[in-house]
Design a protein around this motif. Sequence first.
Motif, PDB file in Angstrom:
ATOM      1  N   ASN A  39     -80.037  18.335  52.681  1.00 10.76           N
ATOM      2  CA  ASN A  39     -80.583  17.074  53.187  1.00 10.76           C
ATOM      3  C   ASN A  39     -81.863  17.344  53.977  1.00 10.76           C
ATOM      4  OD1 ASN A  39     -79.474  14.093  53.707  1.00 10.76           O
ATOM      5  ND2 ASN A  39     -80.688  14.768  55.450  1.00 10.76           N
ATOM      6  N   ALA A  41     -84.831  15.209  56.363  1.00  7.29           N
ATOM      7  CA  ALA A  41     -85.247  13.913  56.945  1.00  7.29           C
ATOM      8  C   ALA A  41     -86.085  14.138  58.206  1.00  7.29           C
ATOM      9  CB  ALA A  41     -84.022  13.072  57.286  1.00  7.29           C
ATOM     10  N   PRO A  42     -87.039  13.191  58.464  1.00  4.92           N
ATOM     11  CA  PRO A  42     -87.883  13.314  59.662  1.00  4.92           C
ATOM     12  C   PRO A  42     -87.310  12.534  60.856  1.00  4.92           C
ATOM     13  CG  PRO A  42     -88.784  11.626  58.205  1.00  4.92           C
ATOM     14  CD  PRO A  42     -87.502  12.105  57.570  1.00  4.92           C
ATOM     15  N   PHE A  43     -87.537  13.072  62.061  1.00  4.18           N
ATOM     16  CA  PHE A  43     -87.059  12.441  63.299  1.00  4.18           C
ATOM     17  C   PHE A  43     -88.112  12.637  64.390  1.00  4.18           C
ATOM     18  CE2 PHE A  43     -83.427  13.585  60.767  1.00  4.18           C
ATOM     19  CZ  PHE A  43     -82.666  12.424  60.792  1.00  4.18           C
ATOM     20  N   SER A  44     -88.513  11.514  65.020  1.00  3.81           N
ATOM     21  CA  SER A  44     -89.564  11.641  66.030  1.00  3.81           C
ATOM     22  C   SER A  44     -89.087  11.356  67.459  1.00  3.81           C
ATOM     23  CB  SER A  44     -90.733  10.719  65.693  1.00  3.81           C
ATOM     24  OG  SER A  44     -90.289   9.396  65.702  1.00  3.81           O
ATOM     25  N   TYR A  45     -87.812  10.954  67.604  1.00  2.00           N
ATOM     26  CA  TYR A  45     -87.274  10.936  68.961  1.00  2.00           C
ATOM     27  C   TYR A  45     -86.793  12.375  69.192  1.00  2.00           C
ATOM     28  CZ  TYR A  45     -87.961   6.150  70.359  1.00  2.00           C
ATOM     29  OH  TYR A  45     -88.551   4.973  70.763  1.00  2.00           O
ATOM     30  N   SER A  59     -82.755  12.688  68.747  1.00  2.00           N
ATOM     31  CA  SER A  59     -81.820  11.561  68.755  1.00  2.00           C
ATOM     32  C   SER A  59     -81.698  10.996  67.350  1.00  2.00           C
ATOM     33  CB  SER A  59     -82.326  10.461  69.683  1.00  2.00           C
ATOM     34  OG  SER A  59     -82.265  10.914  71.004  1.00  2.00           O
ATOM     35  N   GLY A  61     -79.629   8.386  64.636  1.00  2.00           N
ATOM     36  CA  GLY A  61     -78.839   7.167  64.594  1.00  2.00           C
ATOM     37  C   GLY A  61     -77.883   7.081  63.416  1.00  2.00           C
ATOM     38  N   LYS A  69     -76.065   8.974  60.174  1.00  2.00           N
ATOM     39  CA  LYS A  69     -77.048   9.475  59.205  1.00  2.00           C
ATOM     40  C   LYS A  69     -76.598  10.852  58.737  1.00  2.00           C
ATOM     41  CE  LYS A  69     -80.803   6.664  60.866  1.00  2.00           C
ATOM     42  NZ  LYS A  69     -82.188   6.495  61.312  1.00  2.00           N
ATOM     43  N   ASP A  70     -76.993  11.226  57.514  1.00  2.00           N
ATOM     44  CA  ASP A  70     -76.506  12.479  56.924  1.00  2.00           C
ATOM     45  C   ASP A  70     -76.841  13.682  57.808  1.00  2.00           C
ATOM     46  OD1 ASP A  70     -75.543  11.022  54.803  1.00  2.00           O
ATOM     47  OD2 ASP A  70     -77.344  11.326  53.575  1.00  2.00           O
ATOM     48  N   THR A  71     -78.022  13.670  58.422  1.00  2.00           N
ATOM     49  CA  THR A  71     -78.412  14.804  59.271  1.00  2.00           C
ATOM     50  C   THR A  71     -77.427  14.967  60.435  1.00  2.00           C
ATOM     51  OG1 THR A  71     -80.714  14.381  58.693  1.00  2.00           O
ATOM     52  CG2 THR A  71     -80.336  15.768  60.631  1.00  2.00           C
ATOM     53  N   SER A  98     -87.749  10.030  54.447  1.00  2.00           N
ATOM     54  CA  SER A  98     -87.030   9.168  55.393  1.00  2.00           C
ATOM     55  C   SER A  98     -86.245   8.084  54.663  1.00  2.00           C
ATOM     56  CB  SER A  98     -88.010   8.515  56.374  1.00  2.00           C
ATOM     57  OG  SER A  98     -88.816   7.572  55.706  1.00  2.00           O
ATOM     58  N   GLU A 107     -82.862  14.819  49.183  1.00  2.00           N
ATOM     59  CA  GLU A 107     -84.282  14.422  49.264  1.00  2.00           C
ATOM     60  C   GLU A 107     -85.155  15.530  48.681  1.00  2.00           C
ATOM     61  OE1 GLU A 107     -82.190  14.410  51.816  1.00  2.00           O
ATOM     62  OE2 GLU A 107     -82.037  12.302  52.398  1.00  2.00           O
ATOM     63  N   ARG A 178     -96.455  11.112  65.339  1.00  2.00           N
ATOM     64  CA  ARG A 178     -96.005   9.731  65.175  1.00  2.00           C
ATOM     65  C   ARG A 178     -96.513   8.904  66.340  1.00  2.00           C
ATOM     66  NH1 ARG A 178     -93.730   6.636  61.012  1.00  2.00           N
ATOM     67  NH2 ARG A 178     -91.727   5.739  61.574  1.00  2.00           N
ATOM     68  N   TYR A 183     -98.795   7.082  61.866  1.00  2.00           N
ATOM     69  CA  TYR A 183     -99.061   8.508  62.092  1.00  2.00           C
ATOM     70  C   TYR A 183    -100.483   8.675  62.609  1.00  2.00           C
ATOM     71  CZ  TYR A 183     -94.999   9.034  59.064  1.00  2.00           C
ATOM     72  OH  TYR A 183     -93.740   8.955  58.530  1.00  2.00           O
TER      73      TYR A 183
HETATM   74  C1  FMN Z   1     -91.688   9.734  61.019  1.00  2.00           C
HETATM   75  C2  FMN Z   1     -90.279   9.243  61.132  1.00  2.00           C
HETATM   76  C3  FMN Z   1     -89.554   9.480  62.284  1.00  2.00           C
HETATM   77  C4  FMN Z   1     -88.215   9.064  62.377  1.00  2.00           C
HETATM   78  N1  FMN Z   1     -87.535   9.313  63.528  1.00  2.00           N
HETATM   79  C5  FMN Z   1     -86.227   8.999  63.622  1.00  2.00           C
HETATM   80  C6  FMN Z   1     -85.481   9.327  64.789  1.00  2.00           C
HETATM   81  O1  FMN Z   1     -85.986   9.906  65.756  1.00  2.00           O
HETATM   82  N2  FMN Z   1     -84.152   9.020  64.795  1.00  2.00           N
HETATM   83  C7  FMN Z   1     -83.535   8.413  63.733  1.00  2.00           C
HETATM   84  O2  FMN Z   1     -82.321   8.181  63.774  1.00  2.00           O
HETATM   85  N3  FMN Z   1     -84.224   8.096  62.609  1.00  2.00           N
HETATM   86  C8  FMN Z   1     -85.538   8.376  62.527  1.00  2.00           C
HETATM   87  N4  FMN Z   1     -86.247   8.081  61.386  1.00  2.00           N
HETATM   88  C9  FMN Z   1     -85.533   7.506  60.243  1.00  2.00           C
HETATM   89  C10 FMN Z   1     -84.823   8.608  59.436  1.00  2.00           C
HETATM   90  O3  FMN Z   1     -85.745   9.563  58.938  1.00  2.00           O
HETATM   91  C11 FMN Z   1     -84.098   7.942  58.246  1.00  2.00           C
HETATM   92  O4  FMN Z   1     -83.094   7.084  58.742  1.00  2.00           O
HETATM   93  C12 FMN Z   1     -83.498   8.913  57.240  1.00  2.00           C
HETATM   94  O5  FMN Z   1     -83.045   8.195  56.125  1.00  2.00           O
HETATM   95  C13 FMN Z   1     -82.346   9.712  57.815  1.00  2.00           C
HETATM   96  O6  FMN Z   1     -81.913  10.544  56.779  1.00  2.00           O
HETATM   97  P1  FMN Z   1     -80.485  11.184  56.639  1.00  2.00           P
HETATM   98  O7  FMN Z   1     -79.441  10.067  56.515  1.00  2.00           O
HETATM   99  O8  FMN Z   1     -80.635  11.962  55.388  1.00  2.00           O
HETATM  100  O9  FMN Z   1     -80.241  12.011  57.852  1.00  2.00           O
HETATM  101  C14 FMN Z   1     -87.600   8.403  61.294  1.00  2.00           C
HETATM  102  C15 FMN Z   1     -88.348   8.126  60.135  1.00  2.00           C
HETATM  103  C16 FMN Z   1     -89.681   8.524  60.064  1.00  2.00           C
HETATM  104  C17 FMN Z   1     -90.475   8.216  58.824  1.00  2.00           C
END
Ligand code: FMN
Length: 195
Positions: A39, A41-45, A59, A61, A69-71, A98, A107, A178, A183
């Motif tokens: 898996n 995925a991007p996270f900016s918190y 963080s 969600g 979320k999968d992560t 994302s 992904e 972000r 961006y």
């Molecule tokens: C640049 C960017 C930053 C993101 N930051 C967060 C974050 O900090 N926390 C969060 O829960 N989701 C965040 N998201 C949304 C997750 O990337 C999105 O929900 C993703 O589908 C999670 O994938 P997963 O279910 O494979 O873990 C962000 C998306 C983008 C494009």
Amino acid sequence: MIFDYSKTSKSENYKLMSSSIIPRPIAWIVTTNDKGVVNVAPFSYFTALSSNPATLIVSIGHKKNADPKDTLKNIRENKKCTVCIAQEEFLDKLHLSSKELKESESEAEIFDIPLKRVFEEFPPMIEDVAVAFFCKFYKEIELKDSKTIPLIVEIKKQFVNDKFIDKDGKIDFNPIARVGRSYKRLGSEMEPPKI
Ligand SMILES: Cc1cc2nc3c(=O)[nH]c(=O)nc-3n(C[C@H](O)[C@H](O)[C@H](O)COP(=O)(O)O)c2cc1C
């Protein structure tokens, strides 16, 4: 103008905070599930928490159907993640990753994100990114009744792409930052005043 957080909505809080606390670094996180699905995925918190112990906080969600979320699920289950910090050339793939996919879908495969296995005991990194941290889960933080779960992970190993190590040994690259829901590039460097 004053905003009273006892009166603002959740989405107003997000807008206010995500446009004020800038730029946010982006953790492009690779995990694996029990069936071996990778898996991404991007996270900016996300930010560095401490250098000693070397820890990061992110963080994460829940999905639209209220499942984690999968992560988050994968880190809870396997206690490992690889946190990549990507340079500008990865913007499209980072953003595409994302998209909410089924747990059984990767992904990396769907968006053609190249992976490289560096350590057997950690998920692969994204090939050619500037930096990757190979981390172990440390702690989940209880945050009132939040559906977004702050996780602390501890850095065990770090990869730095030789392309981005300058002649003085400093790491130097253009990360994707972000700002709000968009961006930005980092601006020019400022000399600190003498103290
Ligand atoms: C640049 C960017 C930053 C993101 N930051 C967060 C974050 O900090 N926390 C969060 O829960 N989701 C965040 N998201 C949304 C997750 O990337 C999105 O929900 C993703 O589908 C999670 O994938 P997963 O279910 O494979 O873990 C962000 C998306 C983008 C494009």
